[in-house]
Design a protein around this motif. Structure first.
Motif, short mmCIF file in Angstrom:
data_model
loop_
_atom_site.label_atom_id
_atom_site.label_comp_id
_atom_site.label_asym_id
_atom_site.label_seq_id
_atom_site.Cartn_x
_atom_site.Cartn_y
_atom_site.Cartn_z
N HIS A 1 0.84 -1.20 0.00
CA HIS A 1 0.00 0.00 0.00
C HIS A 1 0.88 1.25 0.00
CE1 HIS A 1 1.03 -1.09 4.08
NE2 HIS A 1 0.97 0.18 4.38
N ALA B 1 -1.70 0.83 6.57
CA ALA B 1 -2.70 0.51 5.54
C ALA B 1 -3.90 1.45 5.63
CB ALA B 1 -3.15 -0.94 5.67
N ARG B 2 -3.98 2.22 6.71
CA ARG B 2 -5.06 3.19 6.88
C ARG B 2 -4.55 4.63 6.79
NH1 ARG B 2 -6.07 0.13 11.96
NH2 ARG B 2 -6.94 -1.82 11.23
N GLY C 1 -5.34 6.94 1.91
CA GLY C 1 -6.47 6.03 2.00
C GLY C 1 -6.14 4.62 1.59
N ASP C 2 -6.88 4.11 0.66
CA ASP C 2 -6.74 2.72 0.23
C ASP C 2 -5.80 2.56 -0.96
OD1 ASP C 2 -8.56 1.81 2.17
OD2 ASP C 2 -10.25 2.43 0.91
N GLN D 1 -2.93 1.62 -3.37
CA GLN D 1 -1.99 0.51 -3.39
C GLN D 1 -1.56 0.24 -4.82
OE1 GLN D 1 -3.84 -3.56 -2.99
NE2 GLN D 1 -5.52 -2.33 -2.20
N ASN E 1 -7.12 5.84 -5.58
CA ASN E 1 -6.34 6.97 -5.04
C ASN E 1 -4.96 7.14 -5.67
OD1 ASN E 1 -8.48 7.56 -3.40
ND2 ASN E 1 -7.64 6.53 -1.62
#
Length: 173
Positions: free
Chosen positions: A75, A90-91, A96-97, A99, A105
């Protein structure tokens, strides 16, 4: 500290990384089999597990350099926000998400590409010891990192924690 590279991207870039050994996880198979919400956004690069070589590093990089063989976190994380500082990378609140290998994103590339963009390289890359065959730790950025991020914040502060992690996927033992 961010590492910068031209041409500029949506965040200050760390550099480019050439995968040496990549592996798939169940998510990759589900995307290919059209079983995820992301599948319809294709085609896009897949893969988020690899070991590779740094081929370009920005002038602010202090921990990684061209030629380093590294494991890549699955990520994108800044390393400095409140979640990253808690160990919940990972947060990440900045990304954000995001990866590798999914159009979420940002466009970072997939680990089956010739090159991937690695922001915050000093934070997101782990140098491998000399002599380690890149094939063996190819999934280090997903399996090991996700296991660490899942277990360690939970047991932090517990004296002498006893931990066992079991699992298998796709019918494998």
């Amino acid at each position: 500290m961010d590492c910068a590279l031209v041409p500029p991207g949506p965040v200050r870039e760390a550099g480019h990384h050439r995968p040496l050994a990549a592996t798939t996880c169940d998510l990759d198979h589900h995307v290919i089999d059209d079983k995820t919400p992301f599948s319809g956004f294709g085609p896009f690069p897949i893969g988020h597990e690899c070991v590779g070589t740094v081929v370009e590093a920005g002038p602010d990089c202090t921990d990684v350099a061209v030629g380093d063989v590294v494991g890549v976190a699955w990520h994108i994380a800044c390393g400095t926000c409140a979640q990253c500082e808690l160990g919940h990378t990972a947060r990440c609140l900045r990304h954000g998400d995001a990866q590798y290998g999914l159009p979420v994103n940002g466009a970072w590339g997939g680990t089956f590409d010739e090159l991937i963009r690695v922001p915050y390289a000093d934070f997101n890359l782990a140098k491998l010891p000399a002599g380690v065959d890149p094939v063996h730790p190819a999934s280090i950025g997903d399996n090991l990192a996700l296991g660490w991020e899942t277990v360690m914040p939970t047991v932090a502060g517990i004296t002498d924690p006893k931990i066992a992690v079991f699992g298998c996927t796709r019918g494998r033992t």
